[in-house]
Motif scaffolding. Sequence first.
Motif, short mmCIF file in Angstrom:
data_model
loop_
_atom_site.label_atom_id
_atom_site.label_comp_id
_atom_site.label_asym_id
_atom_site.label_seq_id
_atom_site.Cartn_x
_atom_site.Cartn_y
_atom_site.Cartn_z
N ILE A 1 9.13 26.27 -66.68
CA ILE A 1 9.73 25.74 -67.90
C ILE A 1 8.73 25.73 -69.07
CG2 ILE A 1 11.46 24.36 -66.71
CD1 ILE A 1 9.74 21.88 -67.16
N GLY A 2 7.55 26.22 -68.82
CA GLY A 2 6.60 26.41 -69.91
C GLY A 2 5.70 25.23 -70.22
N VAL A 3 5.47 24.36 -69.29
CA VAL A 3 4.55 23.24 -69.49
C VAL A 3 3.13 23.81 -69.60
CG1 VAL A 3 3.64 21.16 -68.36
CG2 VAL A 3 6.07 21.65 -68.27
N PRO A 4 2.25 23.16 -70.37
CA PRO A 4 0.89 23.66 -70.53
C PRO A 4 0.20 23.95 -69.19
CG PRO A 4 1.25 21.81 -72.01
CD PRO A 4 2.47 21.94 -71.16
N ALA A 5 -0.65 24.94 -69.20
CA ALA A 5 -1.32 25.42 -67.99
C ALA A 5 -2.16 24.33 -67.32
CB ALA A 5 -2.19 26.62 -68.32
N ALA A 6 -2.72 23.40 -68.09
CA ALA A 6 -3.54 22.33 -67.50
C ALA A 6 -2.71 21.48 -66.54
CB ALA A 6 -4.15 21.47 -68.60
N ALA A 7 -1.49 21.12 -66.93
CA ALA A 7 -0.62 20.31 -66.07
C ALA A 7 -0.22 21.09 -64.82
CB ALA A 7 0.61 19.84 -66.83
N VAL A 8 0.08 22.37 -65.00
CA VAL A 8 0.45 23.22 -63.86
C VAL A 8 -0.74 23.33 -62.91
CG1 VAL A 8 1.13 25.55 -63.18
CG2 VAL A 8 2.16 24.49 -65.19
N ALA A 9 -1.93 23.50 -63.46
CA ALA A 9 -3.13 23.63 -62.63
C ALA A 9 -3.39 22.35 -61.83
CB ALA A 9 -4.34 23.97 -63.50
N VAL A 10 -3.19 21.19 -62.44
CA VAL A 10 -3.41 19.92 -61.75
C VAL A 10 -2.48 19.82 -60.54
CG1 VAL A 10 -3.12 17.41 -61.93
CG2 VAL A 10 -4.33 18.66 -63.73
N PHE A 11 -1.18 20.08 -60.75
CA PHE A 11 -0.24 20.00 -59.63
C PHE A 11 -0.51 21.09 -58.59
CE2 PHE A 11 2.18 17.26 -62.44
CZ PHE A 11 2.73 16.35 -61.56
N GLY A 12 -0.90 22.27 -59.06
CA GLY A 12 -1.19 23.36 -58.13
C GLY A 12 -2.40 23.08 -57.26
N VAL A 13 -3.48 22.60 -57.87
CA VAL A 13 -4.70 22.30 -57.11
C VAL A 13 -4.46 21.12 -56.17
CG1 VAL A 13 -7.07 21.44 -57.33
CG2 VAL A 13 -6.27 23.30 -58.79
N LEU A 14 -3.81 20.08 -56.69
CA LEU A 14 -3.53 18.92 -55.86
C LEU A 14 -2.63 19.29 -54.68
CD1 LEU A 14 -3.92 15.89 -55.47
CD2 LEU A 14 -1.92 15.52 -56.92
N GLY A 15 -1.60 20.08 -54.94
CA GLY A 15 -0.71 20.53 -53.87
C GLY A 15 -1.44 21.37 -52.85
N GLY A 16 -2.29 22.27 -53.30
CA GLY A 16 -3.07 23.11 -52.38
C GLY A 16 -4.00 22.29 -51.51
N LEU A 17 -4.66 21.28 -52.10
CA LEU A 17 -5.56 20.43 -51.33
C LEU A 17 -4.80 19.60 -50.29
CD1 LEU A 17 -8.02 19.20 -54.11
CD2 LEU A 17 -8.49 20.81 -52.26
N VAL A 18 -3.63 19.11 -50.67
CA VAL A 18 -2.84 18.31 -49.72
C VAL A 18 -2.34 19.19 -48.58
CG1 VAL A 18 -0.74 16.92 -49.44
CG2 VAL A 18 -2.22 16.54 -51.42
N VAL A 19 -1.92 20.43 -48.88
CA VAL A 19 -1.49 21.34 -47.82
C VAL A 19 -2.66 21.63 -46.87
CG1 VAL A 19 -0.80 23.73 -47.33
CG2 VAL A 19 0.40 22.43 -49.07
N LEU A 20 -3.84 21.90 -47.41
CA LEU A 20 -5.00 22.17 -46.55
C LEU A 20 -5.37 20.95 -45.70
CD1 LEU A 20 -7.28 24.24 -48.95
CD2 LEU A 20 -6.02 25.04 -46.95
N ALA A 21 -5.32 19.77 -46.31
CA ALA A 21 -5.61 18.55 -45.54
C ALA A 21 -4.57 18.35 -44.44
CB ALA A 21 -5.63 17.34 -46.47
#
Length: 152
Positions: free
Chosen positions: A32-52
């Motif tokens: 939906i075009g939200v700024p890349a910083a917000a997308v990166a936060v959710f992406g990194v956090l999601g990736g870390l939770v999946v790895l954990a």
Amino acid sequence: MRTTYRMRPGRFLGVPAAGLILLGVAAVLWGIGVPAAAVAVFGVLGGLVVLAGLWILAWPPVLLRLGSDDVQVRGLRTDWKDITEVGRTGTTQGQAIILRTKQQEHSVLIPVHWLVPARVDKLETELRERLNTANGYKIWDGTAAEPADPAE
């Protein structure tokens, strides 16, 4: 010799699932075009939770350790000499293996549904064997002992 029993890995499937949800939120935000910083936060956090979550699934937490002198259940250490009985009991959460101690209020419960089903019977057998060994009991094999001085 120490034996370790771990929690059933299936109990922790929610952890990687939560990470995948966070990655999905990142994808929707990106779509939906939200700024890349917000997308990166959710992406990194999601990736870390999946790895954990995958780490926890591969190496679930230790539920109990059986040693020759003691048993540790979720970090609580009890000497075999203090345990009087091993059995099953019903709780509000289902069946549990109970280690009754000399002081009734200090009995230890091990919820059966926390263990891999195939290991429950093995655990009960091992607990009883170790308790018998600690108290010097031997399982009777059905034979009579040879008399030391036979009667005439």
